[in-house]
Enzyme design. Structure first.
Site, short mmCIF file in Angstrom:
data_model
loop_
_atom_site.label_atom_id
_atom_site.label_comp_id
_atom_site.label_asym_id
_atom_site.label_seq_id
_atom_site.Cartn_x
_atom_site.Cartn_y
_atom_site.Cartn_z
N TYR A 143 -65.39 55.57 -32.80
CA TYR A 143 -66.29 54.82 -31.91
C TYR A 143 -67.40 55.69 -31.33
O TYR A 143 -67.35 56.90 -31.39
CB TYR A 143 -65.54 54.05 -30.84
CG TYR A 143 -64.69 54.77 -29.82
CD1 TYR A 143 -64.82 56.10 -29.50
CD2 TYR A 143 -63.72 54.02 -29.12
CE1 TYR A 143 -64.03 56.69 -28.53
CE2 TYR A 143 -62.93 54.61 -28.13
CZ TYR A 143 -63.09 55.94 -27.85
OH TYR A 143 -62.31 56.51 -26.88
N GLU A 144 -68.40 55.03 -30.81
CA GLU A 144 -69.66 55.65 -30.37
C GLU A 144 -70.35 56.41 -31.50
O GLU A 144 -71.05 57.40 -31.28
CB GLU A 144 -69.42 56.59 -29.17
CG GLU A 144 -68.83 55.91 -27.96
CD GLU A 144 -69.64 54.72 -27.48
OE1 GLU A 144 -70.84 54.65 -27.78
OE2 GLU A 144 -69.06 53.85 -26.80
N GLY A 145 -70.15 55.92 -32.71
CA GLY A 145 -70.75 56.56 -33.88
C GLY A 145 -69.73 57.42 -34.58
O GLY A 145 -69.25 58.41 -34.02
#
Length: 596
Positions: free
Chosen positions: A437-439
């Site tokens: 998550y968050e890239g």
């Protein structure tokens, strides 16, 4: 499964590597005195260890639940968050003008690590609020700041980030959520958002959703995305809450890890339209959201460090208690497994990687403070470029590291690590999401290659490597076997990373697929070398302290030994990684799609 913040190491890194005294001298950072920072860290350690950590395993066993659109969090979370907010922890790094403490990011970073180390699922609500606060501070109107910031910083309300949709994961160009202007400055928002961390919960009075959506005349692709504030409850002019907005949680996900953190599917506009207000200008939403994402990405890096520390502590405790087999060198009977060489190897690997990632992240936080507070504009600009280079490394490398450390933690436990009751498996399961998550790590790596290396011709990376080479020279001035070995590995690592930077710059446009085939390996190499740089700096400081007869000699000797291990076992990978990047693209791309 208790968690004790590693205060001694945190203080060492803050003072000796991240140069807290220099940050304290910056305009706006005067309150970050050594005594104040020590007191803040001690209180944070106490709160996280006594209030937050005991809820970690409980949250894994009895996660948040959804019923009829409402989410009930794990027993104890609501009360713990109220205590967290009332004590002012949400506002450590946020401006005093809106009720925060206004302390530097460098001071907030160990507090962040402690919170995530104590309880990853709980800490996520604070992480997302921090991101929302940063976005509004940068792009919000005066009216929006006045209305939303103080309740967010006080923890009265919490914030979320709404990017992902069922058809639009990492490809935000595919966002379909729409926002229709109403002629009075408001918009009606319609659409579905998924993977919304703490998108619905019972821990705060209101939830402030920051939502990416398209206006009717928006151009296609990412250039047509705008950012909107869509609160769960509408807000009256006096700040009191009004009717429920048309945003509803239709389900929460059942996950591998971070089970206590409710991951919501949010439906906007099923009953006439969710009322939202535009942040900044139309079609600049992705630009604004990246402010929130950068804050969150650094925070996720700290999640990796915190989780790794917790997994390491648990593995050490188990290894000292578990009696199994005789010592390979001979012993009268079975010994604690911490005496077995391979268990030592795993524990040293866990320790060394965690310390390296912590040091690099704290140094990055200090650089961020220089980028925001230094009086000279050119100095601010130069430090911002360095910080932006480091963010994908801190996020990507630290989280990949945490998964490896958590895996070794399970291995140290042996069969008991595979049993849920010991808690080692929870760390392993929780760690997996950090690389996603968050890239994802690949997205961080693509950013590191394209925006942070090729775009500036490798200038920032080369500037960092010049500092690494200065440390190599200093190491060589210290006549010891340990320092000679560290210098050799760090020199080789620096050389490997420089070769890769040159390769990225030379072929970044002419052989795009070949370069990006090695992007994740480049990120790993950058993390290993820059982490080794910090470990070497720590060893130099430790030796100077020992020579001067200062402080805890055992702590400083352990610093040197851990740096030596890192050099021999982690930094030594650099040359192989270089080869994989500069020579390995052909193998990555060799098969046709139908051959898989």
């Amino acid at each position: 499964m208790s968690y004790n913040a590693p205060l001694k190491d945190m203080q060492f890194v803050l003072n000796e590597l991240a140069n807290l005294a220099d940050i304290n001298a910056l305009p706006g950072c005067e309150d970050a005195t050594p005594d104040t920072v020590a007191a803040v860290l001690e209180e944070s350690a106490k709160f996280c260890g006594e209030v937050i950590a005991p809820l970690n395993h409980a949250g894994d066993k009895e996660p948040s639940s959804w019923k009829d659109g409402e989410v009930t969090t794990t027993k104890g979370f609501k009360e713990a968050f109220r205590a967290y907010a009332d004590a002012g922890w949400q506002g450590v790094q946020h401006p005093q003008d809106f009720g925060g403490q206004g302390l530097p990011k460098l001071v907030a970073t160990p507090c962040m690590e402690m919170l995530h180390g104590a309880n990853l699922s709980f800490a996520l609500v604070a992480l997302l609020s921090d991101g929302a606060i940063e976005a509004l501070l940068t792009a919000g109107s005066d009216e929006q700041k006045a209305r939303f910031l103080e309740p967010l910083i006080s923890g009265q309300w919490t914030g979320t980030m709404n990017l992902t949709e069922p058809q639009a994961g990492s490809d935000l160009a595919a966002v379909r959520t729409r926002a229709e202007p109403q002629g009075d400055g408001t918009y009606k928002v319609f659409g579905t958002k998924i993977f919304i961390t703490y998108g619905e919960h019972d821990m705060a009075e209101n939830i402030v959703h920051l939502v990416l959506a398209r206006t009717p005349d928006a151009p296609p692709g990412v250039k047509g995305i705008s950012l909107f504030i869509v609160p769960k409850f509408m807000i009256n002019d006096d700040g009191s809450l009004d009717a429920r907005n048309d945003v509803h949680c239709v389900s929460i996900e059942h996950k591998l890890g971070i089970k206590a953190s409710p991951t919501a599917v949010l439906q906007f506009g099923d009953h006439g339209g969710a009322i939202g207000t535009l942040v900044g200008e139309e079609n600049r939403g992705l630009e604004y959201m990246f402010i929130m994402m950068n804050a969150a990405r650094f925070g996720v890096g700290m999640q990796g460090v915190g989780l790794a520390e917790h997994a390491y502590q648990q593995a050490v405790a188990f290894a000292k208690d578990r009696i199994q087999s005789r010592d390979v060198a001979g012993s009268p009977g079975p010994v604690a497994i911490v005496n077995h060489p391979d268990v030592r190897r795993m524990l040293m690997s866990m320790r060394a990687q965690t310390e390296a990632a912590r040091a690099l992240a704290y140094v990055g936080a200090g650089i961020s403070d220089l980028a925001h507070h230094h009086p000279d504009a050119e100095t601010r600009k130069a430090n911002l470029a360095v910080y932006e280079y480091l963010v994908p490394v801190i996020k990507g490398w630290s989280t990949e590291m945490s998964e490896n450390v958590a895996r070794d933690g399970v291995q140290v436990h042996g069969g008991m690590g595979f049993i849920e009751e010991t808690g080692a498996a929870q760390h392993y399961r929780d760690a997996k999401i950090l690389t996603i998550y968050e890239g994802t790590t690949a997205i961080q790596a693509n950013d590191l290659v394209g925006r942070k290396t090729v775009r500036d011709g490798g200038a920032v990376a080369k500037g960092l490597l010049a500092q690494v080479d200065e440390v190599v020279r200093e190491l060589r001035e210290t006549q010891s076997i340990d320092f000679t070995a560290i210098a050799r590995s760090l020199r080789d690592g620096s050389s490997a990373l420089e070769s890769v930077v040159d390769y990225m710059v030379e072929f970044g446009k002419s052989d795009v697929r070949g370069v990006y085939a090695g992007s994740v390996t480049y990120l790993k190499l950058a993390g290993i070398v820059l982490g080794g740089w910090q470990m070497a700096r720590a060893a130099i400081v430790a030796q100077k302290k020992l020579d001067a007869g200062e402080g805890d000699a055992a702590f400083y000797r352990a610093k040197i030994a851990t740096a030596r291990f890192y050099a021999d076992h982690i930094l030594s990978q650099a040359m192989g990684l270089r080869h994989a990047i500069t020579e390995g693209a052909a193998g990555v791309l060799a098969l046709d799609v139908d051959q898989f």
